[in-house]
Scaffold this active site. Sequence first.
Site, PDB file in Angstrom:
ATOM      1  N   LYS A  23      -9.412   2.373  -1.863  1.00 26.87           N
ATOM      2  CA  LYS A  23      -9.686   1.675  -0.595  1.00 26.87           C
ATOM      3  C   LYS A  23     -11.027   2.097  -0.012  1.00 26.87           C
ATOM      4  CE  LYS A  23      -7.200   0.665   3.771  1.00 26.87           C
ATOM      5  NZ  LYS A  23      -5.938   0.973   4.522  1.00 26.87           N
ATOM      6  N   GLU A  54       0.855  -1.192   0.000  1.00 24.44           N
ATOM      7  CA  GLU A  54       0.000   0.000   0.000  1.00 24.44           C
ATOM      8  C   GLU A  54       0.893   1.245   0.000  1.00 24.44           C
ATOM      9  OE1 GLU A  54      -2.180  -0.042   3.681  1.00 24.44           O
ATOM     10  OE2 GLU A  54      -3.506   1.623   3.143  1.00 24.44           O
ATOM     11  N   CYS A 110      -5.158  -3.621   2.735  1.00 25.74           N
ATOM     12  CA  CYS A 110      -4.928  -3.601   4.177  1.00 25.74           C
ATOM     13  C   CYS A 110      -6.210  -3.814   4.987  1.00 25.74           C
ATOM     14  CB  CYS A 110      -4.204  -2.308   4.557  1.00 25.74           C
ATOM     15  SG  CYS A 110      -3.311  -2.409   6.140  1.00 25.74           S
TER      16      CYS A 110
END
Lengths: 299, 299
Positions: free
Chosen positions: A122, A51, A155
């Site tokens: 995200k 990320e 994540c």
Amino acid sequence: LAIGDTSPAIVGLACVQLAPEFGDLTGNRGRAAAAIRDAARAGADLIVLPELCTTGYAFADRAEALQYSEPADGPSIREWRALASEHGAVIVAGFCERDPDGAPRNSAAVVQPDGACTIYRKTHLWDREQTTFVAGLEPPPVVDTAAGRIGLAICYDAFFPEVMRALAVAGAELIAVPMNSPAPIPAPPPSAVLASEIVLALAAATVNRVYVAQADRSGPERGIEWSQASAICDPDGGLVAGPVSGVGLLRATCDMRRPRDKVLGMRNHVLADRRAELYGAAAAGARTPDSQPTNEMVN
Amino acid sequence: LAIGDTSPAIVGLACVQLAPEFGDLTGNRGRAAAAIRDAARAGADLIVLPELCTTGYAFADRAEALQYSEPADGPSIREWRALASEHGAVIVAGFCERDPDGAPRNSAAVVQPDGACTIYRKTHLWDREQTTFVAGLEPPPVVDTAAGRIGLAICYDAFFPEVMRALAVAGAELIAVPMNSPAPIPAPPPSAVLASEIVLALAAATVNRVYVAQADRSGPERGIEWSQASAICDPDGGLVAGPVSGVGLLRATCDMRRPRDKVLGMRNHVLADRRAELYGAAAAGARTPDSQPTNEMVN
């Protein structure tokens, strides 16, 4: 799309754990490019990077994120497209995106050798990311590539089993998870055999019969230490590679016929055995024993 | 129900790993009763026993299951009600139920000191259970008890993160998992750090911030060996007790205020952070990159 006709059988996979320097975009792009070249020379068809691997993570605020952001056709993606083309490899990597409306996004790209690029923003933001980034509105994608059908989660997204399940149901054979996971404070108790991030990756691989390719980061940044939870998990829930401390390259050879077979034992199937009609009712709200008339109450 | 007002703060928990003898109902009830007494004397308020702990597991067929089955007001439940009352403990245990229609069920009971008894019939049947048992139609329950709000899942049910999530959303503070988990054949690879059943329990505890109390069995039966994956996991994903080999008693003191707090770090909440609107669309069917118009395609 006829799965099995055009999809590859064997995929060389690499997960790269990097140690970016906060704000050093040129240096970080160079570190990422060097790692991509190393992985490709070692035979990787699919290379997963962390990320936000070109900027670092710990932005003070939205203004600082914007300062280091770039559009989806910016220099990072251009370089990854050139590397993907040069090495014939699919690259998955996170970067700080400035979207067309000028908002900062915690994004990841799936970049293919033919130049195709899919961007995902995200959707589950961790902690201060909520004040830094605008959350994505579109679900994590599944992308057909020459290295298989790649699902993407970033994540904290992977903390939601719903995300991993939805990707598997949508056909993902391998879920790539670019990650920057701050280590827990205080440190995990001695009872923690494995880092939580790796437990969750193993569980997602097991219940969905997919590969999980997780690329975390290393290198302290603005007071943050990292879980360094890079890992490659196979569809039987085996921990094939990882974790690793510091900068490192995890490799595996993936037999993509395995995640296409969802059968367990003689009579079970991890997706077909779901009983969706039972999950929604329970998930819709709190229930008490009094509201369960069809469970026997013996008094 | 006002959570926190009437619910206990501290619960003594025991998970019992037993080794039943196939078909020896009287002997198995005696072994279960002795284990319950031991656990209660050691301070347990909640005692979890394995799946099908009074009969054994490996029924040849439906007729054999019926032969050893008993109704929900049969001798096993009667004995557990007496023990629950005598020791002031909640007992969770699996048994082979003959339902009012005369069909065999792989069931588990939550038996309370006041005599209340909730029966759950396993909804996800593993392997030959599909030909032996009739699957339950009702979702796994959450039961309010003096030992907290107890969710219930039986063995393969816990392979479905949807089940564990639904129980947490319905208010379960602790999920009891009676289990009879045949060991994988071939044996797990050396890359398996922990048995899959324990990985899944740890993951469910972590993402839902609940306790998971898993009671597996031991003792070879009709050629089957067992994973012996009894475990107690806490809401931070710590492995508090287990696994154990053979017959054994796992114990933990549970602070039930922990599973009532779903907050992670400064800004996150494991249930409120879910974005259900993103999971259904992806889970509803296969998607391809072409069907994702709002993900940027850079070419």
